[in-house]
Design a protein around this motif. Sequence first.
Motif, PDB file in Angstrom:
ATOM      1  N   ILE A 149      -8.452   6.604   3.534  1.00  0.00           N
ATOM      2  CA  ILE A 149      -7.397   6.062   2.680  1.00  0.00           C
ATOM      3  C   ILE A 149      -6.409   5.327   3.576  1.00  0.00           C
ATOM      4  N   TYR A 150      -6.146   4.074   3.253  1.00  0.00           N
ATOM      5  CA  TYR A 150      -5.175   3.261   3.982  1.00  0.00           C
ATOM      6  C   TYR A 150      -3.998   2.987   3.051  1.00  0.00           C
ATOM      7  N   VAL A 151      -2.791   3.185   3.561  1.00  0.00           N
ATOM      8  CA  VAL A 151      -1.599   3.059   2.733  1.00  0.00           C
ATOM      9  C   VAL A 151      -0.654   2.022   3.312  1.00  0.00           C
ATOM     10  N   MET A 192      -1.432   5.527   7.474  1.00  0.00           N
ATOM     11  CA  MET A 192      -0.257   4.882   6.892  1.00  0.00           C
ATOM     12  C   MET A 192       0.188   3.790   7.858  1.00  0.00           C
ATOM     13  N   VAL A 193       0.357   2.585   7.334  1.00  0.00           N
ATOM     14  CA  VAL A 193       0.800   1.462   8.160  1.00  0.00           C
ATOM     15  C   VAL A 193       2.223   1.106   7.744  1.00  0.00           C
ATOM     16  N   ILE A 194       3.126   1.086   8.734  1.00  0.00           N
ATOM     17  CA  ILE A 194       4.537   0.787   8.496  1.00  0.00           C
ATOM     18  C   ILE A 194       5.023  -0.211   9.539  1.00  0.00           C
ATOM     19  N   ASP A 195       6.202  -0.792   9.273  1.00  0.00           N
ATOM     20  CA  ASP A 195       6.782  -1.652  10.306  1.00  0.00           C
ATOM     21  C   ASP A 195       7.886  -0.884  11.036  1.00  0.00           C
ATOM     22  N   VAL A 221      -4.060   1.778  -0.817  1.00  0.00           N
ATOM     23  CA  VAL A 221      -2.954   1.975  -1.754  1.00  0.00           C
ATOM     24  C   VAL A 221      -1.875   0.982  -1.379  1.00  0.00           C
ATOM     25  N   THR A 222      -1.581   0.066  -2.308  1.00  0.00           N
ATOM     26  CA  THR A 222      -0.615  -0.998  -2.055  1.00  0.00           C
ATOM     27  C   THR A 222      -0.041  -1.506  -3.363  1.00  0.00           C
ATOM     28  N   GLN A 223       1.181  -1.999  -3.306  1.00  0.00           N
ATOM     29  CA  GLN A 223       1.736  -2.675  -4.480  1.00  0.00           C
ATOM     30  C   GLN A 223       1.590  -4.192  -4.357  1.00  0.00           C
ATOM     31  N   ASP A 224       1.037  -4.645  -3.248  1.00  0.00           N
ATOM     32  CA  ASP A 224       0.879  -6.071  -2.971  1.00  0.00           C
ATOM     33  C   ASP A 224      -0.465  -6.563  -3.526  1.00  0.00           C
ATOM     34  N   PHE A 225      -0.398  -7.466  -4.492  1.00  0.00           N
ATOM     35  CA  PHE A 225      -1.626  -7.973  -5.121  1.00  0.00           C
ATOM     36  C   PHE A 225      -2.519  -8.692  -4.125  1.00  0.00           C
ATOM     37  N   GLY A 226      -1.912  -9.404  -3.180  1.00  0.00           N
ATOM     38  CA  GLY A 226      -2.696 -10.115  -2.176  1.00  0.00           C
ATOM     39  C   GLY A 226      -3.482  -9.158  -1.291  1.00  0.00           C
TER      40      GLY A 226
END
Length: 147
Positions: free
Chosen positions: A3-5, A29-32, A69-74
Amino acid sequence: MEIYVDADACPVKEIIVREAKKRKIPVTMVIDTSHELSDGYSRIITVDKARDSVDIKLINLVSPGDLVVTQDFGVAAMALGKRAAALNQNGLIYTSENMDRLLFERHIGQKVRRSGGKTGTMKKRTSKEDENFEISLKKLLNELEKC
């Protein structure tokens, strides 16, 4: 399967980790750099704050059969293109059937905002959205585990 978030603004990280632990599924989990995160289970990858850094890193990690899991459509569209599943934080399962409409709506919203218009207000998150997410997450994980 992993799972990638897209974790910068993800309100359902705890639900993801809880379900992943039960099933012994790895989570990344990927964050900035403007965020800090530690949940004791997930692998955390921190990238610079440049535009789309999180998105690019996340998509470069994804393989067929993973869940994003993302809210970004792209990001969701790219995940589908890599034969991964994609889910948003409200429980919407992204599919090839709904992606064109979602990307078109995003395009129209961007045009409206660039011309100075408004496209709506952010509503406070509800427990029903968390429930919908958890139902969709379990459904997708069950499907992916069968593959």
